[in-house]
Motif scaffolding. Sequence first.
Motif, short mmCIF file in Angstrom:
data_model
loop_
_atom_site.label_atom_id
_atom_site.label_comp_id
_atom_site.label_asym_id
_atom_site.label_seq_id
_atom_site.Cartn_x
_atom_site.Cartn_y
_atom_site.Cartn_z
N GLN A 25 0.83 -1.20 0.00
CA GLN A 25 0.00 0.00 0.00
C GLN A 25 0.86 1.26 0.00
OE1 GLN A 25 -2.99 0.55 -0.60
NE2 GLN A 25 -4.39 -0.97 0.21
N ARG A 26 1.92 1.26 0.82
CA ARG A 26 2.80 2.43 0.87
C ARG A 26 3.49 2.66 -0.48
NH1 ARG A 26 4.16 0.60 6.16
NH2 ARG A 26 6.05 -0.38 5.34
N GLN A 27 3.94 1.57 -1.10
CA GLN A 27 4.62 1.68 -2.40
C GLN A 27 3.66 2.23 -3.45
OE1 GLN A 27 7.89 1.47 -1.32
NE2 GLN A 27 8.28 0.43 -3.26
N ALA A 28 2.43 1.75 -3.44
CA ALA A 28 1.44 2.23 -4.42
C ALA A 28 1.11 3.70 -4.19
CB ALA A 28 0.18 1.38 -4.32
N GLU A 29 0.94 4.08 -2.94
CA GLU A 29 0.64 5.48 -2.63
C GLU A 29 1.77 6.38 -3.08
OE1 GLU A 29 -0.41 8.36 1.21
OE2 GLU A 29 0.50 6.39 1.53
N GLN A 30 3.01 6.00 -2.79
CA GLN A 30 4.17 6.81 -3.14
C GLN A 30 4.28 6.98 -4.65
OE1 GLN A 30 6.10 8.33 -1.03
NE2 GLN A 30 7.87 8.96 -2.24
N ALA A 31 4.10 5.89 -5.40
CA ALA A 31 4.23 5.95 -6.86
C ALA A 31 3.16 6.86 -7.47
CB ALA A 31 4.14 4.54 -7.44
N CYS A 32 1.93 6.74 -7.01
CA CYS A 32 0.85 7.59 -7.54
C CYS A 32 1.06 9.05 -7.16
CB CYS A 32 -0.50 7.09 -7.02
SG CYS A 32 -1.05 5.54 -7.76
N TYR A 51 -10.91 11.56 -1.66
CA TYR A 51 -11.54 10.63 -0.73
C TYR A 51 -10.58 10.26 0.41
CZ TYR A 51 -8.67 7.18 -3.21
OH TYR A 51 -7.61 6.50 -3.76
N LEU A 52 -11.13 9.78 1.50
CA LEU A 52 -10.36 9.17 2.57
C LEU A 52 -10.37 7.66 2.35
CD1 LEU A 52 -11.70 11.09 5.72
CD2 LEU A 52 -9.52 11.46 4.53
N ASN A 53 -9.22 7.06 2.13
CA ASN A 53 -9.19 5.62 1.86
C ASN A 53 -9.62 4.84 3.11
OD1 ASN A 53 -6.37 6.80 2.47
ND2 ASN A 53 -6.15 4.67 3.11
N ALA A 54 -10.42 3.80 2.86
CA ALA A 54 -10.96 3.00 3.97
C ALA A 54 -11.09 1.52 3.63
CB ALA A 54 -12.34 3.54 4.38
N PHE A 55 -11.03 1.18 2.33
CA PHE A 55 -11.29 -0.20 1.92
C PHE A 55 -10.17 -0.76 1.06
CE2 PHE A 55 -15.38 2.13 2.20
CZ PHE A 55 -15.91 1.49 3.31
N GLY A 56 -8.96 -0.31 1.25
CA GLY A 56 -7.84 -0.82 0.46
C GLY A 56 -7.56 -0.03 -0.80
N GLU A 57 -8.24 1.12 -0.98
CA GLU A 57 -7.96 1.97 -2.13
C GLU A 57 -6.54 2.54 -2.02
OE1 GLU A 57 -12.11 3.29 -0.52
OE2 GLU A 57 -10.15 2.74 0.30
N ILE A 58 -6.08 3.17 -3.10
CA ILE A 58 -4.83 3.91 -3.03
C ILE A 58 -4.96 4.95 -1.92
CG2 ILE A 58 -3.32 5.55 -4.23
CD1 ILE A 58 -3.04 2.82 -5.44
N ALA A 59 -4.01 4.94 -1.00
CA ALA A 59 -4.07 5.87 0.13
C ALA A 59 -3.86 7.31 -0.35
CB ALA A 59 -3.01 5.50 1.16
N THR A 60 -4.50 8.24 0.34
CA THR A 60 -4.48 9.63 -0.11
C THR A 60 -3.82 10.60 0.88
OG1 THR A 60 -6.72 9.91 0.81
CG2 THR A 60 -6.54 9.39 -1.55
N ARG A 61 -3.19 10.08 1.93
CA ARG A 61 -2.63 10.97 2.95
C ARG A 61 -1.56 11.91 2.36
NH1 ARG A 61 -2.08 11.73 8.40
NH2 ARG A 61 -0.08 12.56 9.09
N GLN A 62 -0.64 11.38 1.56
CA GLN A 62 0.40 12.23 0.99
C GLN A 62 -0.19 13.29 0.07
OE1 GLN A 62 3.20 8.88 -0.28
NE2 GLN A 62 4.64 10.47 0.27
#
Length: 199
Positions: A25-32, A51-62
């Motif tokens: 998940q972290r790798q996917a978030e960083q790449a996007c 969106y706020l990720n909650a179900f395994g989506e690409i995380a959006t915090r960054q």
Amino acid sequence: MTSTHLNLLRRQLRKRRHQLNRYQQRQAEQACWQKLLYMPQFQHAQHIGVYLNAFGEIATRQIIMTCFKQHKRVYLPLICEMNQHLHWQPITAQQYLQRRFSRHRLGMQQAMAHRAAGIQQLDLLIMPLLACDSTGMRLGMGGGYYDRSLSQAPQHPFRLALAHDFQVLQQSLPQQPWDQAVDALLSPRQLRYFHQRRP
């Protein structure tokens, strides 16, 4: 693709998404996130729905933290129970960091309703999905919230979907009259534009 096949596809993709570990998940978030920074639609946007990720989506915090650092306005989706449309609630960095959200019955976190905006006020809308095909058709969780909301503003905002690479399909998804396509798809391995809305 029949409705039975579509429901099976949804279950398979949800399961695979939930099976991703924290490192993946972290790798996917960083790449996007790194690709997003160079998109003109992100660089020029001042009002961004995300969106706020909650179900395994690409995380959006960054993404969200970058928006605050660049003084962009961040809006979170808020489900209106009366018409089942999404409204967009602006939040501050303090609200986000303190997690001042309420839990919706569907399981995701929402900002507290205050003065929500219409979708037409956004410059860029960053959307989750379960799958996207080669034409930009998006398969969501099945609630139809994004489709109903986007039908009110067909030309605005720019619609960007975030996806894991396995959510990008080679086969075409079935299209209904109310389905709303995205303008671009961003995954860890690719950025793909659809239709004529290139930068």
